[in-house]
Design a protein around this motif. Structure first.
Motif, PDB file in Angstrom:
ATOM      1  N   ASN A  74      32.727  39.273  44.664  1.00  0.00           N
ATOM      2  CA  ASN A  74      33.025  40.232  45.570  1.00  0.00           C
ATOM      3  C   ASN A  74      31.883  40.808  46.100  1.00  0.00           C
ATOM      4  OD1 ASN A  74      36.095  41.395  45.582  1.00  0.00           O
ATOM      5  ND2 ASN A  74      35.773  40.465  43.426  1.00  0.00           N
TER       6      ASN A  74
ATOM      7  N   GLN B 238      38.336  37.940  49.080  1.00  0.00           N
ATOM      8  CA  GLN B 238      37.755  39.224  49.503  1.00  0.00           C
ATOM      9  C   GLN B 238      36.762  39.007  51.082  1.00  0.00           C
ATOM     10  OE1 GLN B 238      38.041  41.950  48.645  1.00  0.00           O
ATOM     11  NE2 GLN B 238      36.278  43.185  48.915  1.00  0.00           N
TER      12      GLN B 238
ATOM     13  N   TRP C 125      33.721  41.297  32.079  1.00  0.00           N
ATOM     14  CA  TRP C 125      34.342  41.561  30.826  1.00  0.00           C
ATOM     15  C   TRP C 125      35.263  40.387  30.061  1.00  0.00           C
ATOM     16  CZ3 TRP C 125      36.405  41.538  35.904  1.00  0.00           C
ATOM     17  CH2 TRP C 125      37.715  40.924  35.890  1.00  0.00           C
TER      18      TRP C 125
ATOM     19  N   TRP D 104      28.280  42.758  36.088  1.00  0.00           N
ATOM     20  CA  TRP D 104      29.117  43.215  35.267  1.00  0.00           C
ATOM     21  C   TRP D 104      30.266  42.176  35.123  1.00  0.00           C
ATOM     22  CZ3 TRP D 104      34.292  44.258  36.663  1.00  0.00           C
ATOM     23  CH2 TRP D 104      34.520  44.599  37.850  1.00  0.00           C
TER      24      TRP D 104
ATOM     25  N   GLU E  36      44.010  35.974  40.986  1.00  0.00           N
ATOM     26  CA  GLU E  36      42.918  36.382  40.161  1.00  0.00           C
ATOM     27  C   GLU E  36      42.813  35.105  39.000  1.00  0.00           C
ATOM     28  OE1 GLU E  36      43.300  39.976  38.488  1.00  0.00           O
ATOM     29  OE2 GLU E  36      45.192  40.704  39.556  1.00  0.00           O
TER      30      GLU E  36
ATOM     31  N   ASN F  48      38.608  39.757  27.358  1.00  0.00           N
ATOM     32  CA  ASN F  48      39.464  40.286  26.572  1.00  0.00           C
ATOM     33  C   ASN F  48      39.786  39.409  25.480  1.00  0.00           C
ATOM     34  OD1 ASN F  48      39.228  42.606  28.026  1.00  0.00           O
ATOM     35  ND2 ASN F  48      41.412  42.339  28.920  1.00  0.00           N
TER      36      ASN F  48
ATOM     37  N   ARG G 174      46.575  39.255  46.835  1.00  0.00           N
ATOM     38  CA  ARG G 174      47.004  40.242  47.776  1.00  0.00           C
ATOM     39  C   ARG G 174      48.397  39.658  47.947  1.00  0.00           C
ATOM     40  NH1 ARG G 174      43.555  43.913  49.163  1.00  0.00           N
ATOM     41  NH2 ARG G 174      41.372  43.281  49.083  1.00  0.00           N
TER      42      ARG G 174
ATOM     43  N   LEU H 273      35.651  43.532  25.766  1.00  0.00           N
ATOM     44  CA  LEU H 273      34.130  43.333  25.789  1.00  0.00           C
ATOM     45  C   LEU H 273      33.694  43.714  27.207  1.00  0.00           C
ATOM     46  CD1 LEU H 273      31.191  42.289  25.090  1.00  0.00           C
ATOM     47  CD2 LEU H 273      31.867  40.136  25.785  1.00  0.00           C
ATOM     48  N   GLN H 274      32.724  44.252  27.417  1.00  0.00           N
ATOM     49  CA  GLN H 274      32.340  44.947  28.996  1.00  0.00           C
ATOM     50  C   GLN H 274      30.978  44.607  28.692  1.00  0.00           C
ATOM     51  OE1 GLN H 274      34.059  48.812  28.458  1.00  0.00           O
ATOM     52  NE2 GLN H 274      35.724  48.278  29.718  1.00  0.00           N
TER      53      GLN H 274
ATOM     54  N   VAL I  65      33.427  37.745  38.553  1.00  0.00           N
ATOM     55  CA  VAL I  65      34.507  38.108  39.721  1.00  0.00           C
ATOM     56  C   VAL I  65      33.324  39.363  40.462  1.00  0.00           C
ATOM     57  CG1 VAL I  65      36.175  40.250  40.311  1.00  0.00           C
ATOM     58  CG2 VAL I  65      36.805  38.233  38.607  1.00  0.00           C
TER      59      VAL I  65
ATOM     60  N   ILE J 283      49.467  38.297  39.568  1.00  0.00           N
ATOM     61  CA  ILE J 283      48.195  38.027  39.641  1.00  0.00           C
ATOM     62  C   ILE J 283      47.628  37.611  41.003  1.00  0.00           C
ATOM     63  CG2 ILE J 283      47.886  37.617  37.024  1.00  0.00           C
ATOM     64  CD1 ILE J 283      47.500  34.577  37.886  1.00  0.00           C
ATOM     65  N   LEU J 284      48.612  37.822  42.097  1.00  0.00           N
ATOM     66  CA  LEU J 284      48.061  37.469  43.466  1.00  0.00           C
ATOM     67  C   LEU J 284      47.138  38.463  43.732  1.00  0.00           C
ATOM     68  CD1 LEU J 284      51.527  36.646  45.041  1.00  0.00           C
ATOM     69  CD2 LEU J 284      49.502  35.017  44.719  1.00  0.00           C
TER      70      LEU J 284
END
Ligand code: FAD
Ligand code: FES
Lengths: 410, 105
Positions: A301, A18, A325, A323, A44, A327, A65, A333-334, A297, A62-63
């Motif tokens: 970022n 990033q 998450w 924040w 990712e 799964n 970029r 879940l967030q 993440v 899941i790249l």
């Protein structure tokens, strides 16, 4: 002459990728290199314990970029290259026998999974979950595994347990503390996830101490607990956290005890050396000004943006709202804010409906929300966390009150 | 080849190949546009993949889920034609779909 770049980024994970992309997006025309020790271009990490592990998403999806992005943007991507030393006086890093100069250095090296030290820790079939290589090893093992033991009931361990159980494996989770997610969430959330995993056939063992891993012909055959019980398994997944990868920085004189210390602009104590992401120990305003590392993440970022702004001469302090998450099964879940050190909580909604939120307080102020299948609370609760609101407990527990209406009324 | 039209933040229109079965967010990302963050990678947890859909094309898309609707509410740039691009799976019937990347919050 040694090679040199205006900006050298160490680590091609979420933060490093990033930072490089943002430099170009902001119009930076100097030379930029990402030096990363993994063989792949930036990807990712969260899907490694979720959709990628489950085989639902192939690697190219899941790249972070597209593969051509880096060369298209004039970003030198040196994969499979590990930085082993930094010399702040000559402004160089040493990598694979090369010396590479930098104008600014962004250290975004994340962390290495903590490993077990008990007997049997080096047996084949003892795996961690941090990289694509790790996830691939687990996927490859999947076919010949009937039973797996997951050491550590944190998010990554529980996500891996959910995927393994979905593939019909007999899964046992060993948690040393009295509840899962003890480090990151409050008791109601822990108890809810324990019950969900048990309902899916996962054996959750609390206060469980692993004594050693047993092997046959060099491969895992079981896990033995402190009380002598042996749980037969062919796979041990170790999810007990990370150790920040900062050794070259610390050796070069950067301050830091748990990771590397950075200021509000992600600057380390070394000139023109920044650190971001999982390895950066920063003072977080959502933790009452305590120095912490955040493994998310979001943090990678937003700290990338902070470092890039500082390098471009338009500094702005890091104040982003945390924040995260997770799964597991059909549970989304967030979380918002940081619940660490909370002294009170309120449950909003009924966990039995599998849609509820836990709202955390410190000193009477709302500091965090964990929302399970409750996106509305996650969205609307943000302002309460950002304001550190002091809403009455009964009103916040009452689901007929929308969270967005509680701030103005507070 | 089906086409996806992407307008970036500077107002430029780009035509890219639409890939059937792929979320529009991934198609945008895989074409190298940096304007869109898509931080959660399609996990429906961030709303940073916010786009505006050509107003006359909204009807082509499946209705949004309650979660998508809630997440869009987190943006101060929400409009009537706002969608989360990770929730729109591209297919041949969407040939010519025009999405405009929404500003970040
Ligand atoms: C399985 C898993 C699931 C996760 N799920 C979630 C989630 O659902 N939501 C969420 O918000 N976060 C999640 N996280 C956390 C998130 O992925 C991290 O916080 C994020 O990747 C941190 O970014 P980073 O840039 O600091 O480090 P990383 O992404 O780890 O990147 C660091 C890179 O630097 C490389 N490196 C290290 N040392 C050197 C060196 N000396 N020289 C060169 N290269 C080096 C590493 O190999 C790595 O490639 C998850 C993490 C894992 C492992
Ligand atoms: S990418 Fe996060 S919600 Fe779409």
């Amino acid at each position: 002459m040694p090679r040199a770049y205006d900006v050298v980024i160490v680590g091609g994970g979420h933060g490093g990728a990033q930072a490089a992309a943002l430099l170009r997006q902001s119009g930076f025309e100097g030379t930029v290199a990402i030096i990363g020790d993994e063989p792949e271009p930036p990807y990712e990490r969260p899907p490694l314990s979720k959709e990628y592990l489950a085989g639902e998403k192939p690697f190219d999806r899941i790249l972070l970029r597209p593969r051509v992005f880096w060369s298209d943007r004039g970003i030198e991507l040196l994969t499979g290259t590990r930085v082993t030393a930094i010399d702040p006086l000559t402004r160089t890093v040493a990598a694979n026998g090369d010396t590479i100069g930098y104008g600014h250095l962004i250290w975004a090296a994340g962390g290495q999974p903590r490993r077990l030290s008990c007997e049997g820790h080096a047996l084949a079939g003892v795996l961690t979950v941090r990289t694509k290589a790790d996830a691939d090893a687990m996927k490859a093992a999947m076919d010949r595994v009937d039973a797996a033991v997951v050491v550590g009931g944190g998010y990554i361990g529980l996500e891996a347990a959910a995927v393994l159980s979905k593939f019909g494996k007999k899964v046992t989770v060993l948690e040393a503390q009295s509840r899962v997610l003890a480090r990151v969430a409050g008791e109601p959330l822990s108890r809810f996830y324990e019950a969900e995993h048990r309902a899916h056939g996962v054996d959750i063992r609390l206060n469980a101490q692993l004594r050693r891993i047993l092997g046959t012909d060099g491969s895992v055959s079981g896990a033995q607990l402190a009380d002598g019980e042996v749980i037969p398994c062919q796979l041990v997944v170790v999810g007990i956290g990370i150790l920040p990868s900062v050794a070259p920085l610390i050796a070069a004189g950067a301050a830091g005890t748990n990771g590397v210390d950075v200021d509000a602009y992600c600057r380390t104590s070394l000139p023109d050396v920044y650190a971001i992401g999982d390895c950066a120990a920063h003072v977080n305003m959502y933790m009452d000004g305590q120095r912490i590392r955040l493994e998310s993440v979001q943090n990678a970022n937003d700290q990338a943006a902070t470092a890039v702004k500082a390098i471009l001469g338009t500094p702005a302090p890091y104040t982003a709202t945390p924040w995260f998450w997770s799964n597991q099964y059909d549970l989304r879940l967030q979380t918002l804010g940081l619940s660490t050190g909370h002294d009170d909580f309120v449950i909003r909604g009924d966990p039995a409906t599998r849609s509820f939120s836990v709202i955390y307080f410190r000193g009477g102020r709302i500091v965090a929300l964990d929302c399970v299948n409750a996106t509305r609370d996650y969205v609307q609760g943000r302002k309460l966390v950002e304001a550190g609101a002091t809403v009455d407990r009964a009103r916040i527990a009452d689901t007929t009150n929308a969270l967005k209406d509680l701030l103005t009324a507070a | 080849m089906p086409t996806l039209i992407v307008t970036t933040l500077d107002g430029t229109e780009h035509r890219v190949e639409g890939v059937t079965g792929r979320p529009v967010m991934e198609i945008i990302r895989d074409n190298g546009f940096t304007d869109m963050l898509a931080l959660c990678g399609g996990a429906r947890s961030c709303a940073t993949c916010h786009v505006y859909v050509g107003p006359d094309q909204l009807a082509l898309l499946p209705d949004m889920s309650e979660d998508e609707n809630e997440l869009l509410d987190s943006s101060s740039h929400r409009k009537i034609n706002s969608r989360l691009s990770c929730q729109i799976v591209f297919n041949g019937a969407l040939d010519g779909l025009h999405v405009t990347i929404a500003p970040e919050d």
